[in-house]
Scaffold this active site. Structure first.
Site, PDB file in Angstrom:
ATOM      1  N   ASP A  22     -15.667  31.897 -15.761  1.00 41.94           N
ATOM      2  CA  ASP A  22     -16.058  30.989 -14.677  1.00 41.94           C
ATOM      3  C   ASP A  22     -17.478  31.299 -14.208  1.00 41.94           C
ATOM      4  O   ASP A  22     -18.329  30.411 -14.154  1.00 41.94           O
ATOM      5  CB  ASP A  22     -15.086  31.132 -13.493  1.00 41.94           C
ATOM      6  CG  ASP A  22     -13.650  30.860 -13.904  1.00 41.94           C
ATOM      7  OD1 ASP A  22     -13.421  29.830 -14.539  1.00 41.94           O
ATOM      8  OD2 ASP A  22     -12.777  31.692 -13.605  1.00 41.94           O
ATOM      9  N   GLU A 281     -14.087  30.382 -22.983  1.00 37.95           N
ATOM     10  CA  GLU A 281     -14.918  29.180 -22.982  1.00 37.95           C
ATOM     11  C   GLU A 281     -16.382  29.498 -23.276  1.00 37.95           C
ATOM     12  O   GLU A 281     -16.973  28.955 -24.202  1.00 37.95           O
ATOM     13  CB  GLU A 281     -14.774  28.482 -21.621  1.00 37.95           C
ATOM     14  CG  GLU A 281     -15.621  27.244 -21.497  1.00 37.95           C
ATOM     15  CD  GLU A 281     -15.193  26.320 -20.374  1.00 37.95           C
ATOM     16  OE1 GLU A 281     -14.000  26.326 -20.001  1.00 37.95           O
ATOM     17  OE2 GLU A 281     -16.055  25.586 -19.869  1.00 37.95           O
TER      18      GLU A 281
END
Ligand code: TRH
Length: 386
Positions: A22, A281
């Protein structure tokens, strides 16, 4: 007439749920918005300790500090709203904006553009939802869903303007790469060696894969970030701990435990390795830009929901790849995700290394057509009545 100053003040909110993805994404985005678009960006982060792993100079005690032009602010609750809310507000990964900030947004004479920056997925529905507006149930506000992705109908992937040129220059510069390895206190790659980076959530079959590498005719040099995933490897070598700098060898396999690298150094590590095993990610996207074969381990989701994402990506990624390397790639990626059949799938995967290498560059060319996420985001916000 449009006011060129309008829409220059951006607030980016990031809550660190788990791991580094994140904040990894938000930090890259914030930097790029400042460096390439001259925007004034405040990055609100609720966990400066995690952030400090990516940016070692960060002072975890300070409420506010500037890094590369980004105003890094500690996000505390209760949140004390700054004198003015920004003109563009990014709520990263559904982190839920502070109630007081939301109220201040609603009280603005001119509504800020409010973006919900979503997680990355290759699934087809992403393109249908990208850019959709969702009115707030009570307040006179509207949020827009902005999806990163791989198709023209999505927001694209984070990619700085000069990234690919810098990467190519690094890969073509033998002396620079030699300096890079020296800087990390690593030996230069031996002739014929397969040097790989291994960043994962762990895999029950890793010990079996280590054995396979140790017995392979080709030398394998594995760079393993410190942390939980390094422990089973230490145990396999008969060691209790995996301290950064630890170096073990068995047969044709060497393993070095790496300290957590500053984000830009980690990028260069991906560029320098022959193969990158990545996860989540952000490292996944950066491994794609490295132009090298990669293996992706997804963040595990309940009821294996992540497998749908894996299949969606595999379908896109292998389009245009010859059937045999495509099958070998899918077999190994699936085995790595399921933690089953890894050793069986490895020889086929690595046998197609050259085809996968060539494909990695072709994939980049395809992705370039989508445009990069920051540019797409800025354009999108400009189109939202700024
Ligand atoms: O840390 P992650 O597992 O993050 C995950 C994913 O983002 C996932 O989508 C999300 O749902 C979950 O967190 C909560 O993997 P990821 O995304 O690759 O992020 C790792 C970051 O750490 C990335 O920015 C690269 C960076 N990194 C370094 O800067 N130095 C290093 O040495 C290493 C190993 C990573």
């Amino acid at each position: 007439m449009t006011n060129p100053q309008r829409g220059r003040r951006w607030d980016l909110f990031c809550s660190v749920v788990d791991n580094y993805g994140d904040i990894g994404v938000c930090w890259r985005l914030a930097r790029q918005l400042v460096a390439e678009f001259g925007l004034e960006v405040r990055l609100w982060v609720d966990d400066l300790h995690s952030f400090q792993r990516l940016l070692p100079g960060l002072d975890t005690e300070r409420e506010q500090q500037s890094w590369l032009g980004v105003r890094v602010c500690r996000w505390r609750e209760p949140f004390e709203t700054e004198p003015s809310v920004a003109e563009v507000v990014i709520e990263a990964f559904a982190c839920t904006l502070p109630a007081s900030y939301l109220a201040a947004m609603a009280a603005c004479k001119r509504m800020p553009v409010w973006i919900n920056l979503e997680y990355l997925s290759a699934e087809a529905w992403v393109g249908e939802c990208h850019g959709l507006a969702s009115p707030h149930p009570q307040l006179p506000l509207c949020t827009y869903f902005f999806f990163p992705g791989f198709g023209a109908e999505t927001g694209g992937l984070l990619r700085e303007r000069e990234l690919l040129e810098r990467r190519r220059a690094f890969q073509c510069d033998g002396a620079g790469r030699a300096d890079f390895w020296r800087g990390l206190d690593l030996p230069q790659p031996a002739n014929g060696e397969l040097r790989l980076s291994l960043f994962s959530y762990g895999c029950a079959e890793l010990p079996a894969l280590l054995r396979c590498w140790s017995e392979s005719p080709r030398p394998v040099f594995c760079l393993l970030p410190e942390g939980r995933q390094a422990e089973p490897v230490a145990h396999w070598f008969g060691q209790a701990q995996a301290e950064p700098g630890a170096h073990w060898q068995r047969g044709n396999l060497q393993v070095r435990v790496m300290p957590f690298l500053e984000q830009d150094h980690y990028d260069r590590l991906l560029w320098a390795c022959d193969l990158n095993l990545v996860r989540g990610e952000d490292s996944f996207v950066r491994a794609q830009w490295a132009g090298r074969p990669l293996v992706w381990q997804l963040y595990r989701q309940q009821e294996n929901a992540h497998r749908t994402k894996l299949e969606a990506f595999l379908e896109r990624y292998t389009a245009g790849l010859a059937p045999e390397p495509a099958r070998a790639l899918c077999d190994f990626w699936r085995a790595w995700d399921r933690e089953a059949g890894v050793v069986t799938a490895w020889p086929g995967f690595i046998a197609h290394y050259d085809a996968l290498m060539c494909h990695a560059e072709g994939w980049i060319e395809r992705q370039k057509k989508v445009g990069d996420l920051a540019t797409n985001l800025v354009q999108f916000c400009r189109g939202c009545r700024l």
